[in-house]
Design an enzyme around this catalytic site. Structure first.
Site, short mmCIF file in Angstrom:
data_model
loop_
_atom_site.label_atom_id
_atom_site.label_comp_id
_atom_site.label_asym_id
_atom_site.label_seq_id
_atom_site.Cartn_x
_atom_site.Cartn_y
_atom_site.Cartn_z
N LYS A 8 -18.61 -5.17 12.88
CA LYS A 8 -17.41 -6.03 12.97
C LYS A 8 -17.59 -7.03 14.10
O LYS A 8 -18.39 -6.81 15.03
CB LYS A 8 -16.15 -5.19 13.19
CG LYS A 8 -16.13 -4.31 14.46
CD LYS A 8 -15.63 -4.99 15.71
CE LYS A 8 -15.58 -4.07 16.92
NZ LYS A 8 -15.47 -4.75 18.22
N PRO A 92 -26.88 -4.06 16.81
CA PRO A 92 -27.27 -3.82 18.20
C PRO A 92 -26.23 -2.98 18.95
O PRO A 92 -25.04 -3.05 18.63
CB PRO A 92 -27.38 -5.24 18.79
CG PRO A 92 -26.57 -6.10 17.89
CD PRO A 92 -26.60 -5.47 16.53
N ALA A 95 -22.95 -4.10 22.21
CA ALA A 95 -22.85 -5.50 21.78
C ALA A 95 -21.41 -5.92 21.51
O ALA A 95 -21.10 -7.09 21.42
CB ALA A 95 -23.68 -5.71 20.51
N GLY A 96 -20.51 -4.93 21.30
CA GLY A 96 -19.13 -5.25 20.91
C GLY A 96 -19.01 -5.43 19.40
O GLY A 96 -18.07 -6.05 18.91
N GLY A 99 -20.91 -0.71 16.31
CA GLY A 99 -21.97 0.04 15.62
C GLY A 99 -21.68 1.52 15.48
O GLY A 99 -21.75 2.08 14.39
N GLY A 100 -21.31 2.17 16.59
CA GLY A 100 -21.04 3.61 16.56
C GLY A 100 -19.84 3.93 15.67
O GLY A 100 -19.85 4.92 14.93
N ASP A 134 -11.83 2.33 17.00
CA ASP A 134 -12.22 1.31 16.02
C ASP A 134 -12.60 1.89 14.65
O ASP A 134 -12.85 1.14 13.71
CB ASP A 134 -13.44 0.51 16.53
CG ASP A 134 -13.10 -0.34 17.73
OD1 ASP A 134 -11.90 -0.49 18.03
OD2 ASP A 134 -14.04 -0.86 18.36
O1 C5P Z 1 -12.12 4.76 21.32
P1 C5P Z 1 -13.48 4.47 21.86
O2 C5P Z 1 -14.35 5.69 21.97
O3 C5P Z 1 -14.16 3.35 21.16
O4 C5P Z 1 -13.23 3.94 23.36
C1 C5P Z 1 -14.24 3.96 24.35
C2 C5P Z 1 -13.59 3.86 25.72
O5 C5P Z 1 -12.95 2.59 25.89
C3 C5P Z 1 -12.48 4.86 25.97
O6 C5P Z 1 -12.98 6.05 26.53
C4 C5P Z 1 -11.59 4.14 26.99
O7 C5P Z 1 -12.11 4.27 28.28
C5 C5P Z 1 -11.73 2.68 26.59
N1 C5P Z 1 -10.62 2.20 25.73
C6 C5P Z 1 -9.41 1.78 26.31
N2 C5P Z 1 -8.41 1.32 25.51
C7 C5P Z 1 -8.57 1.21 24.17
C8 C5P Z 1 -9.79 1.60 23.56
C9 C5P Z 1 -10.80 2.09 24.37
O8 C5P Z 1 -9.25 1.86 27.53
N3 C5P Z 1 -7.59 0.73 23.43
#
Ligand code: C5P
Length: 282
Positions: A8, A92, A95-96, A99-100, A134
């Site tokens: 995305k 990648p 990268a934002g 991927g995961g 995500d």
């Molecule tokens: O949900 P995900 O594992 O992708 O999020 C990774 C990290 O990003 C979380 O552990 C948190 O520290 C931060 N995060 C956040 N606010 C969000 C989504 C993610 O602070 N809305």
């Protein structure tokens, strides 16, 4: 069972505030693109989850999103099953580009079919939410407005057809680190998502391109990102923006030739991908 895990990009990413649990409230428009990891899922002995990948930096245990996706799937579906998961990565990392999360979503879709569990998309999205914020969007795909911590997804009018040039500079950015840096800045009143939703409804690429915005780009201020953007804008991109918490940058082009030409000029600055928006998961 083969499944594609589509990446995305964020067309907009507004941060509205911080919640008591430390997560951030977002208002973001996400767009699936035709760049994918290939996932293969096979049945295995009950209770057994094995992960293999072509990239040695990825964890193969609980720390991998696909491992947790499989665990939560069996739990939620009430199935005594196991899975052998192979991931061929193209998206990648750091990268934002989700991927995961895309890999986890693909594993949920694949297991649902492999075990004929008959779970609805909404049920898969609810399981996905436990893996990462995500993941629900990656299950739905297409164009979506994601709110709360990003897990609430509302479908939007599709992004008009175009060519996307993506450049991922060698330095990566971890999402938690990006949020830590962002927390040092005051809240921004410059919000982009509402205007993007209106631009998408009109279906005009030029208007969509004009409304790109990302609070992480404004707060992380990475030199490599600025350089890539500058080259993209000089080479005929309608606009260019960092995606998610970075560090990849995408440029929007009407002509494939221009995107390709700019891609060859950007090779020294990072890994290059040419892609297109995807209106739904095929
Ligand atoms: O949900 P995900 O594992 O992708 O999020 C990774 C990290 O990003 C979380 O552990 C948190 O520290 C931060 N995060 C956040 N606010 C969000 C989504 C993610 O602070 N809305």
């Amino acid at each position: 069972m083969e499944e594609k895990a589509y990446a995305k990009i964020n067309l907009t990413l507004d941060i509205l505030g911080k919640k008591p649990n430390g997560y951030h409230s977002l208002d973001t428009v996400m767009q699936s693109i035709d760049l994918f990891d290939s996932i293969e899922v096979k049945k295995a002995e009950a209770g057994d989850i094995k992960v293999r990948t072509n990239k040695n930096y990825l964890p193969l245990d609980r720390k991998n999103t696909v491992w947790r996706a499989a665990e939560f799937f069996f739990e939620a579906a009430g199935i005594c099953g196991g899975a052998e998961i192979s991931i061929e990565k193209t998206i990648p990392s750091r990268a934002g580009m989700g991927g995961g999360s895309a890999d986890a979503a693909a594993v949920l879709r694949a297991l649902n079919r492999l075990y004929e569990a008959g779970l609805s998309n909404q049920a898969l999205m609810d399981i996905g939410e436990r893996v990462g914020a995500d993941v629900p969007f990656c299950i739905q795909g297409g164009t979506g407005r994601c709110t709360d911590i990003g897990q609430k997804v509302e479908r939007l009018a599709p992004m008009p057809s175009c060519h996307l040039l993506i450049c991922k500079p060698p330095m990566g950015m971890s999402t938690p680190k990006a949020f830590q840096i962002l927390d040092k800045y005051p809240k921004s009143n410059m919000l982009h998502t509402e205007k993007m939703v209106a631009a998408l409804a009109l279906g005009k690429l030029e208007k969509v391109a004009r409304q790109l915005g990302n609070r992480f780009e404004e707060t992380l201020r990475m030199r490599q990102v600025r350089e890539i953007k500058k080259l993209m804008l000089e080479s005929g991109a309608l606009n260019a923006m960092m995606t998610g918490s970075g560090s990849a940058v995408y440029g929007i082009y009407t002509e494939q030739r221009k995107a390709e030409e700019c891609g060859s000029r950007l090779e020294a600055l990072g890994e290059i991908f040419l892609s297109r928006p995807l209106n739904s998961i095929p």
